[in-house]
Every structure is written in C-alpha cells, then in structure tokens.
Design an enzyme around this catalytic site. Structure first.
Site, short mmCIF file in Angstrom:
data_model
loop_
_atom_site.label_atom_id
_atom_site.label_comp_id
_atom_site.label_asym_id
_atom_site.label_seq_id
_atom_site.Cartn_x
_atom_site.Cartn_y
_atom_site.Cartn_z
CD GLU A 185 -3.21 -0.99 0.41
OE1 GLU A 185 -3.37 0.05 -0.26
OE2 GLU A 185 -4.04 -1.92 0.45
CG ASN A 246 -10.64 1.81 -4.51
OD1 ASN A 246 -10.34 1.66 -3.33
ND2 ASN A 246 -11.77 2.38 -4.87
CG HIS A 249 -7.69 -2.07 -3.75
ND1 HIS A 249 -6.47 -1.45 -3.91
CD2 HIS A 249 -7.88 -2.17 -2.40
CE1 HIS A 249 -5.96 -1.17 -2.72
NE2 HIS A 249 -6.79 -1.60 -1.78
CG HIS A 253 -12.72 -8.06 -5.22
ND1 HIS A 253 -13.27 -8.07 -3.95
CD2 HIS A 253 -13.64 -8.65 -6.03
CE1 HIS A 253 -14.46 -8.62 -4.00
NE2 HIS A 253 -14.72 -8.99 -5.25
#
Ligand code: GLY
Length: 366
Positions: A185, A246, A249, A253
């Site tokens: 991150e 995001n 992501h 995901h």
C-alpha cells in the site's frame, strides 16, 4: 514529530506520526478525552504487546482505561462481534460523549469505527494503528465496516476518527509477512501520482523492510500525506478522486476471492499482484509502456511480494476471475471502473473497460 491535517469541513482531524508516541499517548490524546475515561478496543495479539504501555501512560494522567480484547483475525469483523462489542460498551455504561480507541490493525480499526458510528447514534473514536497497512491506509479516511455473508466491507459507514496516533516503533514486532503486505500500500501511493516517491521506494525498500526507523517514518509520513490529501478532496468517494486509492484492488479483489480470502493471499499481497496486473493491462491497452509495467512488477518482486498470477499461486481462468470482479462493491450500473496507468505516477479511472478483454488478458498473463 509530524502532524498531518485531514482538511474536511466540520469533521477534520490530525494524524500524528511520531516514533515512541504510544508511550506518551496521554499528552496527545487528552484533549479528546471526556469523562476522564476511554474505552480501548484491541485484539489478543496487539493486547499482549501494546495495551500495557498505552494503559499505563493514560492512567498515570488520571484517565481511566476500560478495555475489551477481541480475537485476532478477519472473522472479528462480523455482525456477531459487533453485537458483542456494542453490548459490552452499553453494559459498561458508555455514553455518547465517551471516546473509543481502536488499538490494532485494520480489523480492529474498521470494527471500532463502525461501532462508534452507531453507538447511541454516534460517539467519537481515535485510531492507534499497529500494522503498516493500517498506518498508511485503513486508519486514515474514515472508511469503517464489517464483513457480511455477501462479501468483505459491505456493511459500513464513512466515520472519521477524531485523531490518529501513529507510532512507527510498534512495527518492530510486526511479522515480516504483514510488514511486506503493508508495504504494497506504500508503493501504491508512488504509482498513483508520485513517481519520485516510487523511485524512493525502489531505492529504499530494503531499508524499510529491514525496519530502519527513518525509512519507515518517511514512508508512513509520505503515504499518510498522500492519503489525507486525496480524502480531503473526495471524502465519500463521489468524484472519482478517492477511487484512485483502489489501484490494484479490482484485480486484487478477484485474486482474494479466488483464494477464499484466506491466509494463502492476504489483502496487501493481493493488491501487490493486482497493481502489477493493472499496469500490464494498461500496457495492453496502450496507456503505458511495457517498460513501466515491467518496472512495477520488478519492484514488487524485489520486495518479496506477489507480482503476477503465478507468484500469487492463482491458476483460475480469466472468465472465472472476471466473475469474481462482478461482485466487487465498486460495480455501478453494471459497469466496473478500473484504475489504470498512463505511466508510473499517473493513474486514472477508466470506465470503458471491456470485461471480455480483461478475461482474455488474464488468460494470457502468467
Ligand atoms: N483504502 C481505500 C480508501 O480508503 O479509500
């Protein structure tokens, strides 16, 4: 000591980054404490390491500490534990003017922030994040949630904390794998809109992952400044600006869903592989060069993070992974926006991505 403001109209707050701040918590938190007491929510792992220093400093200053220790792990972000936590707070006589302290990683921060938003129609809370991921991402910006049967973070609220206290020294005891996952991150902020910071990451990741205090403090401060700036522009992810956070992501995901949100691939690891895939997919669409995509992948690999489907041990077909993406909470009107890159440090939100093309790309990706 660095104090970073999150400039929001009516609910702005400060984030303190200071090595050793946990041992002087009372000095930093006292202005937010009402009724001379705080309710600390933590988990079994963090409690064993950091509850005592926090409690003893607060109690020395005349602040009573009432603590609740929850099981460590993602299963704690559930309706059942939320009910248990709110019942406990009510049994202890918590009032709307009281303040909760979330002492822990993302699970504790998300759960406590959500509990604070509904307890007696809303009381205040403070974040003291103890993982790198929570320090650079989840403790900042007010996203709070629990998981539901249908997926992760689907029940929650935007609820900004009153203050965030970040002590990089607490990362000294964080397991290596968690440190690395949080580092993904950190890299994300360089990739989003700060190419010089990505270069800094390339040059300093060894030091940071070796827990050099200066490297950690610098990376946390830069990350928090970046996130605070984006959150101030788009608190509730309405304009597309906050959606930049995001990056990685959507692909990530799908990888997390495929691995059953298990310890086989933790969130930061999925985001790392997701960011490499997002850049390779951007190159396929002609937005960035293959050289940029390869550079992203190389850095993540050097940091010991998953950087491809193979290194994430995901063997599913593109179609299956795209099916997982369709359950992403970012789906709007049947359309799934993707974060793509024109270059390192230049990402954008694309809302014209053809999911069949994504599936074909994933089938060819390694
Ligand atoms: N972790 C993404 C956000 O806070 O918006």
């Amino acid at each position: 000591m660095t104090l970073i403001p999150v400039n929001l109209a009516g609910n702005g707050y400060d984030i303190l980054v200071e090595s050793g701040a946990l041992n002087n918590a009372a000095q930093h938190l006292k202005d937010h404490v009402k009724n001379d007491r705080v309710f600390v929510v933590t988990d079994t792992n963090v409690s064993a390491k950091w509850r005592q220093p926090l409690e003893s400093d607060l109690e020395k200053s005349g602040i009573k500490v009432i603590s609740h220790v929850l099981p460590a792990g993602e299963q704690t972000k559930s309706w059942a534990v939320l009910e248990q936590l709110t019942d406990w707070l009510l049994d202890e006589g918590a009032e709307r003017s009281d303040i909760l302290i979330a002492l822990g990683g993302g699970v504790i921060g998300d759960l406590t922030g959500f509990a604070a938003s509904i307890l007696k129609r809303g009381c205040n809370f403070i974040q003291i994040p103890t993982s790198l991921l929570a320090q650079v991402d989840s403790s900042v910006g007010g996203k709070t949630a629990i998981n539901s049967r249908a997926g992760k973070n689907l029940i929650g609220r935007f609820n900004q904390p009153r203050f965030v206290l970040i002590d990089p020294l607490v990362l000294g005891t964080l397991p290596d794998r968690e440190l690395r996952a949080g580092y993904a991150e950190v890299v994300k902020y360089g990739l989003i809109n700060n190419a010089p910071f990505f270069e800094w990451c390339e040059e300093n990741s060894d030091k940071l992952l070796g827990r050099d205090p200066d490297a950690l403090s610098y990376a946390i401060t830069e990350s928090v400044k970046a996130k605070a700036g984006i959150v101030a522009e788009d608190e509730k992810e309405l304009s597309g600006r906050r959606a930049l956070l995001n990056l990685g992501h959507t692909f990530g995901h799908a990888l997390e869903a495929e691995t059953g949100y298990s310890s086989d691939l933790v969130h930061g690891e999925a985001v790392a592989a997701g960011m490499a895939l997002a850049f390779h997919y951007s190159a396929r669409r002609g937005h960035c060069t293959e050289t940029d995509a390869a550079r992203v992948e190389r850095h993540l690999a050097q940091a010991g993070l998953p950087h491809s489907l193979d290194s994430a041990s995901v063997k599913a077909s593109g179609e299956r992974l795209v099916q997982h993406m369709l359950h992403d909470k970012k789906m709007t009107g049947g359309n799934l926006p993707f974060l793509l890159g024109n270059a390192i440090g230049e990402t954008f939100l694309a809302d014209d991505v053809d999911l069949e093309d994504v599936a074909a790309f994933l089938d060819q990706a390694e």
